[in-house]
Design an enzyme around this catalytic site. Structure first.
Site, mmCIF file in Angstrom:
data_model
loop_
_atom_site.group_PDB
_atom_site.id
_atom_site.type_symbol
_atom_site.label_atom_id
_atom_site.label_comp_id
_atom_site.label_asym_id
_atom_site.label_seq_id
_atom_site.Cartn_x
_atom_site.Cartn_y
_atom_site.Cartn_z
ATOM 1 N N LYS A 1 0.838 -1.200 0.000
ATOM 2 C CA LYS A 1 0.000 0.000 0.000
ATOM 3 C C LYS A 1 0.872 1.249 0.000
ATOM 4 C CE LYS A 1 -3.765 -2.505 2.121
ATOM 5 N NZ LYS A 1 -4.468 -2.970 3.334
ATOM 6 N N GLN B 1 -4.834 -1.865 9.663
ATOM 7 C CA GLN B 1 -4.738 -3.165 9.003
ATOM 8 C C GLN B 1 -5.325 -4.263 9.897
ATOM 9 O OE1 GLN B 1 -3.425 -3.629 5.785
ATOM 10 N NE2 GLN B 1 -4.178 -5.726 6.004
ATOM 11 N N ASP C 1 -11.066 2.157 4.060
ATOM 12 C CA ASP C 1 -11.512 0.773 3.835
ATOM 13 C C ASP C 1 -13.034 0.684 3.662
ATOM 14 O OD1 ASP C 1 -9.442 -1.052 3.651
ATOM 15 O OD2 ASP C 1 -9.228 -1.295 5.822
#
Ligand code: NDP
Length: 296
Positions: free
Chosen positions: A53, A97, A120
């Site tokens: 990322k 994460q 997200d």
């Protein structure tokens, strides 16, 4: 019949080219879109995802922040970090994460992320907005699948889409997105899961079959209608002594068999995989664009 492959690399490159232009426009107005990723602990798979990322942000000319916190981080410390990022104007979008170490409360963390920075798209208010057809962001993996369908010219309106799996990350939002009005949707959707009776009878009715269960090669040829579009989200590591690593990645679909009956199919690896990071970047760029709209 041998199915046409839909490759995540090709579709994502098209989207990255569009994102680069949007990033240039933002930079011309003095805004560099910024994505932050918080990694707690040292889970090897998570480390790889987080590194990728960061690399992609840099490749696109975005501002990237990776915050590594030790595995024994307390809930309070993590919540403090989330608050800091909520208030950091250089960070337009961020994510924590997952999975988190077992002692940490994921739900509390997701709920604490400002919905306007929720890259997200896991926050309940963003999930709700998506469900009512007024999304600010879209969850990355289902959005990636939808883009693969749209950009491969696959008609979804009026088609029977069967989604196998009902997780909050893939299956449920995927189903919710395909019943919306508009491009890449307008489908008739059936969602099946581990409690579904005679699952194969339902998957055989699918014009578009989207599979996200995490079971290696679960979907076999006899479960797929001739000419169906098959999208395989699953990633499963299986032993393979012929491979240098002793193992390799396979999907939830028996690719070799199913490609003989499907019209289109995504391979694993190389199918949906690259789309997830791509759509995450799209969310971060969108978050930066929104801050401009607010300030203009
Ligand atoms: P989860 O484990 O959270 O959910 C799995 C779902 O599959 C559940 O709804 C479960 O049903 C259902 N399921 C499990 N076994 C069966 C079965 N035998 N028959 C029917 N349904 C079944 O997984 P995720 O949704 O997070 O991920 C699914 C797969 O997608 C994994 O392989 C994951 O690695 C991959 N993935 C890939 C991504 C990418 O970028 N390519 C991103 C995200 C995920 P129930 O609810 O009844 O238990």
């Amino acid at each position: 019949m041998t199915a046409t492959l839909i490759l995540g690399k090709d579709v994502s490159e098209e989207i990255y080219a569009e994102l680069r232009q949007r990033i240039e426009t933002l930079k011309a107005k003095g805004v560099t879109p910024g994505l932050a990723v918080v990694l707690v602990g040292d889970d090897p798979a998570s480390q790889v995802y987080v590194r990728k990322k960061g690399e992609m942000c840099e490749e696109l000319g975005m501002h990237s922040t990776i915050i590594r916190m030790p595995g024994d981080t307390t809930q309070e410390e993590l919540m403090t970090k989330v608050n800091e990022l909520n208030n950091d104007s250089a960070v337009h979008g961020f994510l924590v994460q997952l999975p988190l170490p077992a002692h940490l409360d994921e739900e509390q963390v997701i709920n604490a992320i400002s919905p306007s920075k929720d890259a997200d798209c896991f926050h309940p208010s963003n999930v709700g907005r998506m469900l009512i057809g007024e999304p600010d962001f879209l969850p990355a993996t289902p959005a990636g699948v939808q883009q693969m369908l749209i950009r491969s010219g696959i008609e979804t309106a009026g088609k029977h889409v069967v989604v196998v799996g009902r997780s909050n990350i893939v299956g449920k939002p995927m189903s919710a997105m395909m019943i919306q009005k508009g491009a890449g949707a307008d489908s008739t959707v059936t969602t099946v899961h581990s409690r579904t009776k005679d699952l194969a009878a339902i998957t055989r009715q699918a014009d578009i079959l989207i599979v996200a269960i995490g079971k290696a090669r679960f979907i076999t040829k006899d479960m797929v209608k001739e000419g169906a579009v098959v999208i395989d989200v699953g990633t499963n590591r299986v032993e393979d002594p012929t491979h240098p690593k002793g193992s390799r990645l396979v999907g939830d679909v028996d690719f070799e068999e199913v490609k003989e009956v499907a019209s289109y199919i995504t391979p694993v690896p190389g199918g949906v995989g690259p789309m997830t990071i791509c759509m995450l970047m799209a969310n971060a760029v969108k978050a930066a664009e929104r801050t401009m709209e607010v300030s203009e």
